[in-house]
Write a protein that holds these residues in place. Structure first.
Motif, PDB file in Angstrom:
ATOM      1  N   ALA A 162     -12.982  22.653 -57.093  1.00 30.49           N
ATOM      2  CA  ALA A 162     -13.322  21.843 -55.648  1.00 30.49           C
ATOM      3  C   ALA A 162     -13.322  23.106 -54.733  1.00 30.49           C
ATOM      4  O   ALA A 162     -12.429  24.336 -54.899  1.00 30.49           O
ATOM      5  CB  ALA A 162     -12.399  20.998 -55.442  1.00 30.49           C
ATOM      6  N   MET A 163     -14.216  22.897 -53.444  1.00 31.16           N
ATOM      7  CA  MET A 163     -14.408  24.073 -52.655  1.00 31.16           C
ATOM      8  C   MET A 163     -14.135  23.667 -51.104  1.00 31.16           C
ATOM      9  O   MET A 163     -14.402  22.292 -50.866  1.00 31.16           O
ATOM     10  CB  MET A 163     -15.597  24.838 -52.768  1.00 31.16           C
ATOM     11  CG  MET A 163     -15.937  25.154 -54.117  1.00 31.16           C
ATOM     12  SD  MET A 163     -14.920  26.758 -54.568  1.00 31.16           S
ATOM     13  CE  MET A 163     -15.580  27.888 -53.229  1.00 31.16           C
ATOM     14  N   GLY A 164     -13.908  24.398 -50.311  1.00 34.41           N
ATOM     15  CA  GLY A 164     -13.858  24.164 -48.965  1.00 34.41           C
ATOM     16  C   GLY A 164     -14.212  25.180 -48.137  1.00 34.41           C
ATOM     17  O   GLY A 164     -14.095  26.280 -48.200  1.00 34.41           O
ATOM     18  N   TRP A 165     -14.415  24.751 -46.785  1.00 33.76           N
ATOM     19  CA  TRP A 165     -14.579  25.801 -45.385  1.00 33.76           C
ATOM     20  C   TRP A 165     -13.582  25.773 -44.591  1.00 33.76           C
ATOM     21  O   TRP A 165     -13.278  24.631 -44.171  1.00 33.76           O
ATOM     22  CB  TRP A 165     -16.085  25.812 -44.948  1.00 33.76           C
ATOM     23  CG  TRP A 165     -17.056  26.161 -45.697  1.00 33.76           C
ATOM     24  CD1 TRP A 165     -17.817  25.283 -46.361  1.00 33.76           C
ATOM     25  CD2 TRP A 165     -17.615  27.533 -46.101  1.00 33.76           C
ATOM     26  NE1 TRP A 165     -18.857  26.230 -47.177  1.00 33.76           N
ATOM     27  CE2 TRP A 165     -18.751  27.473 -46.831  1.00 33.76           C
ATOM     28  CE3 TRP A 165     -17.034  28.806 -45.285  1.00 33.76           C
ATOM     29  CZ2 TRP A 165     -19.360  28.720 -46.908  1.00 33.76           C
ATOM     30  CZ3 TRP A 165     -17.853  29.976 -45.782  1.00 33.76           C
ATOM     31  CH2 TRP A 165     -18.816  29.856 -46.677  1.00 33.76           C
ATOM     32  N   PHE A 166     -12.787  26.612 -44.148  1.00 33.69           N
ATOM     33  CA  PHE A 166     -12.127  26.533 -42.945  1.00 33.69           C
ATOM     34  C   PHE A 166     -12.551  27.677 -41.747  1.00 33.69           C
ATOM     35  O   PHE A 166     -13.393  28.551 -42.067  1.00 33.69           O
ATOM     36  CB  PHE A 166     -10.555  26.941 -43.579  1.00 33.69           C
ATOM     37  CG  PHE A 166      -9.930  26.009 -43.901  1.00 33.69           C
ATOM     38  CD1 PHE A 166     -10.176  25.556 -45.527  1.00 33.69           C
ATOM     39  CD2 PHE A 166      -8.829  25.171 -43.534  1.00 33.69           C
ATOM     40  CE1 PHE A 166      -9.586  24.510 -46.043  1.00 33.69           C
ATOM     41  CE2 PHE A 166      -8.205  24.192 -44.213  1.00 33.69           C
ATOM     42  CZ  PHE A 166      -8.500  23.885 -45.596  1.00 33.69           C
ATOM     43  N   ARG A 167     -11.976  27.710 -40.837  1.00 31.37           N
ATOM     44  CA  ARG A 167     -12.178  28.399 -39.817  1.00 31.37           C
ATOM     45  C   ARG A 167     -10.921  29.010 -38.818  1.00 31.37           C
ATOM     46  O   ARG A 167     -10.083  27.897 -38.707  1.00 31.37           O
ATOM     47  CB  ARG A 167     -13.470  28.126 -38.752  1.00 31.37           C
ATOM     48  CG  ARG A 167     -13.159  26.998 -38.040  1.00 31.37           C
ATOM     49  CD  ARG A 167     -14.441  26.270 -37.524  1.00 31.37           C
ATOM     50  NE  ARG A 167     -14.121  25.277 -36.528  1.00 31.37           N
ATOM     51  CZ  ARG A 167     -15.362  24.665 -35.786  1.00 31.37           C
ATOM     52  NH1 ARG A 167     -16.564  24.997 -35.801  1.00 31.37           N
ATOM     53  NH2 ARG A 167     -14.989  23.610 -34.986  1.00 31.37           N
ATOM     54  N   ILE A 205     -13.616  32.966 -37.471  1.00 35.23           N
ATOM     55  CA  ILE A 205     -13.911  33.504 -38.749  1.00 35.23           C
ATOM     56  C   ILE A 205     -14.046  32.457 -39.629  1.00 35.23           C
ATOM     57  O   ILE A 205     -12.947  31.643 -39.773  1.00 35.23           O
ATOM     58  CB  ILE A 205     -12.663  34.621 -39.077  1.00 35.23           C
ATOM     59  CG1 ILE A 205     -12.817  35.721 -38.098  1.00 35.23           C
ATOM     60  CG2 ILE A 205     -13.039  34.900 -40.484  1.00 35.23           C
ATOM     61  CD1 ILE A 205     -11.603  36.693 -38.375  1.00 35.23           C
ATOM     62  N   TYR A 206     -14.872  32.413 -40.501  1.00 33.86           N
ATOM     63  CA  TYR A 206     -15.095  31.281 -41.490  1.00 33.86           C
ATOM     64  C   TYR A 206     -14.744  31.721 -42.727  1.00 33.86           C
ATOM     65  O   TYR A 206     -15.187  32.690 -43.338  1.00 33.86           O
ATOM     66  CB  TYR A 206     -16.619  30.680 -41.412  1.00 33.86           C
ATOM     67  CG  TYR A 206     -17.000  29.934 -40.272  1.00 33.86           C
ATOM     68  CD1 TYR A 206     -16.878  30.445 -39.072  1.00 33.86           C
ATOM     69  CD2 TYR A 206     -17.025  28.410 -40.374  1.00 33.86           C
ATOM     70  CE1 TYR A 206     -17.049  29.571 -37.806  1.00 33.86           C
ATOM     71  CE2 TYR A 206     -17.431  27.750 -39.225  1.00 33.86           C
ATOM     72  CZ  TYR A 206     -17.411  28.230 -37.943  1.00 33.86           C
ATOM     73  OH  TYR A 206     -17.625  27.297 -36.876  1.00 33.86           O
ATOM     74  N   TYR A 207     -13.789  30.831 -43.416  1.00 36.20           N
ATOM     75  CA  TYR A 207     -13.429  31.154 -44.836  1.00 36.20           C
ATOM     76  C   TYR A 207     -13.632  30.203 -45.608  1.00 36.20           C
ATOM     77  O   TYR A 207     -13.500  29.003 -45.448  1.00 36.20           O
ATOM     78  CB  TYR A 207     -12.055  31.200 -44.536  1.00 36.20           C
ATOM     79  CG  TYR A 207     -11.034  32.555 -43.878  1.00 36.20           C
ATOM     80  CD1 TYR A 207     -10.703  32.164 -42.596  1.00 36.20           C
ATOM     81  CD2 TYR A 207     -10.795  33.462 -44.135  1.00 36.20           C
ATOM     82  CE1 TYR A 207     -10.251  32.926 -41.517  1.00 36.20           C
ATOM     83  CE2 TYR A 207     -10.278  34.599 -43.315  1.00 36.20           C
ATOM     84  CZ  TYR A 207     -10.126  34.215 -42.246  1.00 36.20           C
ATOM     85  OH  TYR A 207      -9.416  35.176 -41.254  1.00 36.20           O
TER      86      TYR A 207
END
Length: 129
Positions: A33-38, A93-95
């Motif tokens: 599973a994948m995600g984006w954080f900032r 910054i997007y991770y």
């Protein structure tokens, strides 16, 4: 082990669009599973969006709902974040992050950093007013 590399960040004017990519290696991408954080300057890292292994479940933070779209292409080992109608407050910054196994069914869990096992180095997004 999973290696994650983000790309696609940059400088854009308010109202503009960017598409971020996260390319994974080291483990079968479709297993994660994948995600984006900032993370904005001086602030904690916040959840943005997440997607299950087969794209069947997708979650968004309220602040980006209707403007951002998360997607993945398992054949290309890549996850995307299409960002439209960008605002100065989207500057961060997007991770990207990967979770070994399935995505929780609970948004509160999906939104926690501890739900994920691997992280990329991040890509800077700056939105000018």
């Amino acid at each position: 082990q999973v290696q994650l590399v983000e790309s696609g960040g940059g400088l854009v004017q308010a109202g503009g669009s960017l598409r971020l990519s996260c390319t994974a290696s080291g483990r079968t991408f479709s297993s994660n599973a994948m995600g984006w954080f900032r993370q904005a300057p001086g602030k904690d890292r916040d959840f943005v969006a997440a997607i299950s292994r087969n794209s069947g479940r997708i979650y968004y933070a309220d602040s980006v709902k209707g403007r951002f779209t998360i997607s993945r292409d398992n054949a290309k080992n890549t996850m995307y974040l299409q960002m439209n109608i960008l605002k100065p407050e989207d500057t961060a910054i997007y991770y990207c992050a990967a979770r070994v196994g399935g995505l929780s069914s609970y948004l509160t869990t999906v939104g926690r950093e501890s739900h994920y096992d691997y992280w990329g180095q991040g890509t800077q997004v700056t939105v000018s007013s």
